[in-house]
Write a protein that holds these residues in place. Sequence first.
Motif, PDB file in Angstrom:
ATOM      1  N   PRO A  35       0.821  -1.285  -0.162  1.00  0.00           N
ATOM      2  CA  PRO A  35       0.009  -0.007  -0.125  1.00  0.00           C
ATOM      3  C   PRO A  35       0.907   1.263  -0.272  1.00  0.00           C
ATOM      4  N   ALA A  36       0.417   2.260  -0.696  1.00  0.00           N
ATOM      5  CA  ALA A  36       1.054   3.471  -0.624  1.00  0.00           C
ATOM      6  C   ALA A  36       1.090   4.139   0.813  1.00  0.00           C
ATOM      7  N   GLN A  37       0.105   3.983   1.408  1.00  0.00           N
ATOM      8  CA  GLN A  37       0.147   4.382   2.803  1.00  0.00           C
ATOM      9  C   GLN A  37      -0.123   3.095   3.466  1.00  0.00           C
ATOM     10  N   PRO A  38       1.227   2.747   4.296  1.00  0.00           N
ATOM     11  CA  PRO A  38       1.352   1.317   4.914  1.00  0.00           C
ATOM     12  C   PRO A  38       0.146   1.307   6.193  1.00  0.00           C
ATOM     13  N   TYR A  39      -0.303   0.151   6.318  1.00  0.00           N
ATOM     14  CA  TYR A  39      -1.434  -0.129   7.392  1.00  0.00           C
ATOM     15  C   TYR A  39      -0.773  -0.108   8.925  1.00  0.00           C
ATOM     16  N   THR A  40      -1.327   0.653   9.840  1.00  0.00           N
ATOM     17  CA  THR A  40      -0.853   0.513  11.131  1.00  0.00           C
ATOM     18  C   THR A  40      -1.614  -0.642  11.913  1.00  0.00           C
ATOM     19  N   SER A  41      -1.069  -0.919  13.020  1.00  0.00           N
ATOM     20  CA  SER A  41      -1.912  -1.889  13.816  1.00  0.00           C
ATOM     21  C   SER A  41      -3.350  -1.429  14.113  1.00  0.00           C
ATOM     22  N   ALA A  42      -3.793  -0.238  14.331  1.00  0.00           N
ATOM     23  CA  ALA A  42      -4.780   0.193  14.647  1.00  0.00           C
ATOM     24  C   ALA A  42      -5.697   0.278  13.176  1.00  0.00           C
ATOM     25  N   ASP A  43      -5.036   0.375  12.192  1.00  0.00           N
ATOM     26  CA  ASP A  43      -5.688   0.362  10.853  1.00  0.00           C
ATOM     27  C   ASP A  43      -6.370  -1.000  10.509  1.00  0.00           C
ATOM     28  N   LEU A  44      -5.638  -2.132  11.126  1.00  0.00           N
ATOM     29  CA  LEU A  44      -6.157  -3.464  10.787  1.00  0.00           C
ATOM     30  C   LEU A  44      -6.982  -3.908  11.859  1.00  0.00           C
ATOM     31  N   ASN A  45      -7.414  -3.400  12.933  1.00  0.00           N
ATOM     32  CA  ASN A  45      -8.191  -3.762  13.955  1.00  0.00           C
ATOM     33  C   ASN A  45      -9.678  -3.797  13.276  1.00  0.00           C
ATOM     34  N   TRP A  46      -9.828  -4.985  12.938  1.00  0.00           N
ATOM     35  CA  TRP A  46     -11.298  -5.567  12.516  1.00  0.00           C
ATOM     36  C   TRP A  46     -12.585  -5.268  13.254  1.00  0.00           C
ATOM     37  N   THR A  47     -12.155  -5.358  14.795  1.00  0.00           N
ATOM     38  CA  THR A  47     -13.178  -4.993  15.634  1.00  0.00           C
ATOM     39  C   THR A  47     -13.654  -3.749  15.870  1.00  0.00           C
ATOM     40  N   ASP A  48     -12.790  -2.836  15.218  1.00  0.00           N
ATOM     41  CA  ASP A  48     -13.097  -1.210  15.299  1.00  0.00           C
ATOM     42  C   ASP A  48     -14.050  -0.823  13.830  1.00  0.00           C
ATOM     43  N   ARG A  49     -15.150  -0.606  13.965  1.00  0.00           N
ATOM     44  CA  ARG A  49     -15.935  -0.290  12.686  1.00  0.00           C
ATOM     45  C   ARG A  49     -15.343   0.917  11.895  1.00  0.00           C
ATOM     46  N   SER A  50     -14.731   1.615  12.737  1.00  0.00           N
ATOM     47  CA  SER A  50     -14.296   2.988  12.161  1.00  0.00           C
ATOM     48  C   SER A  50     -12.494   2.863  11.903  1.00  0.00           C
ATOM     49  N   SER A  51     -12.087   1.540  11.881  1.00  0.00           N
ATOM     50  CA  SER A  51     -10.674   1.389  11.585  1.00  0.00           C
ATOM     51  C   SER A  51     -10.584   1.474   9.969  1.00  0.00           C
ATOM     52  N   ARG A  52      -9.517   1.784   9.661  1.00  0.00           N
ATOM     53  CA  ARG A  52      -9.248   2.082   7.886  1.00  0.00           C
ATOM     54  C   ARG A  52      -9.627   0.603   7.303  1.00  0.00           C
ATOM     55  N   SER A  53      -9.147  -0.619   7.826  1.00  0.00           N
ATOM     56  CA  SER A  53      -9.558  -1.779   7.104  1.00  0.00           C
ATOM     57  C   SER A  53     -11.003  -2.036   6.981  1.00  0.00           C
ATOM     58  N   SER A  54     -11.719  -1.716   8.000  1.00  0.00           N
ATOM     59  CA  SER A  54     -13.471  -1.857   8.076  1.00  0.00           C
ATOM     60  C   SER A  54     -13.900  -0.834   7.168  1.00  0.00           C
ATOM     61  N   VAL A  55     -13.366   0.509   7.034  1.00  0.00           N
ATOM     62  CA  VAL A  55     -13.939   1.165   6.080  1.00  0.00           C
ATOM     63  C   VAL A  55     -13.746   1.054   4.649  1.00  0.00           C
ATOM     64  N   GLU A  56     -12.610   0.424   4.357  1.00  0.00           N
ATOM     65  CA  GLU A  56     -12.329   0.065   3.049  1.00  0.00           C
ATOM     66  C   GLU A  56     -13.326  -1.165   2.601  1.00  0.00           C
ATOM     67  N   MET A  57     -13.385  -2.029   3.515  1.00  0.00           N
ATOM     68  CA  MET A  57     -14.185  -3.104   3.261  1.00  0.00           C
ATOM     69  C   MET A  57     -15.701  -2.960   3.182  1.00  0.00           C
ATOM     70  N   ASP A  58     -16.109  -1.793   3.924  1.00  0.00           N
ATOM     71  CA  ASP A  58     -17.553  -1.338   3.719  1.00  0.00           C
ATOM     72  C   ASP A  58     -17.760  -0.778   2.425  1.00  0.00           C
ATOM     73  N   ASP A  59     -16.670  -0.137   1.953  1.00  0.00           N
ATOM     74  CA  ASP A  59     -16.820   0.611   0.469  1.00  0.00           C
ATOM     75  C   ASP A  59     -16.604  -0.429  -0.608  1.00  0.00           C
ATOM     76  N   GLU A  60     -17.490  -0.834  -1.366  1.00  0.00           N
ATOM     77  CA  GLU A  60     -17.284  -1.800  -2.514  1.00  0.00           C
ATOM     78  C   GLU A  60     -16.316  -1.062  -3.378  1.00  0.00           C
ATOM     79  N   SER A  61     -16.469   0.209  -3.654  1.00  0.00           N
ATOM     80  CA  SER A  61     -15.713   1.007  -4.826  1.00  0.00           C
ATOM     81  C   SER A  61     -14.272   1.453  -4.358  1.00  0.00           C
TER      82      SER A  61
END
Length: 159
Positions: A35-61
Amino acid sequence: MGSILVAYFSATGTTARVAHEIADALSADTFEIAPAQPYTSADLNWTDRSSRSSVEMDDESCRPAISGAVKDMAQYDTVFVGFPVWWYVEPRIIDTFLESYDFAGKRIVPFATSGGSGLGKAPQRMQQIASGAAVEAGRLLNGRQSAASIRAWAQDMGI
């Protein structure tokens, strides 16, 4: 055996290890889908609905930017694409990768690592994104993979 690329996204290093085992066993080139912007541990916290990974996966586009590019994708006949399973599919950065190149006439072999789920609908989604490619069913590869088992898997697919 045609020219093979093992492209992979690895958030924690697990998928990277498997990708290198595949590349070593098949004498393939590798490309890290970083990723151009590396993921942090907080970004990868799938239990946090506002984490980067959660937000990305909620947005199909959503299509996270990738750092770097494959130098000559045209030379590869087969592309193994590795990723950790997120929400029962491939992470959105894999979609970015698949949309970045012409895969027409190529074989795509998904492989994944997961703490508890299989590939889910990832192969079907990847087939829709990489139109013109032949996307295999793929395989979940947790744990160490022997070179012999990787070569047998490739041989079973006619690679």
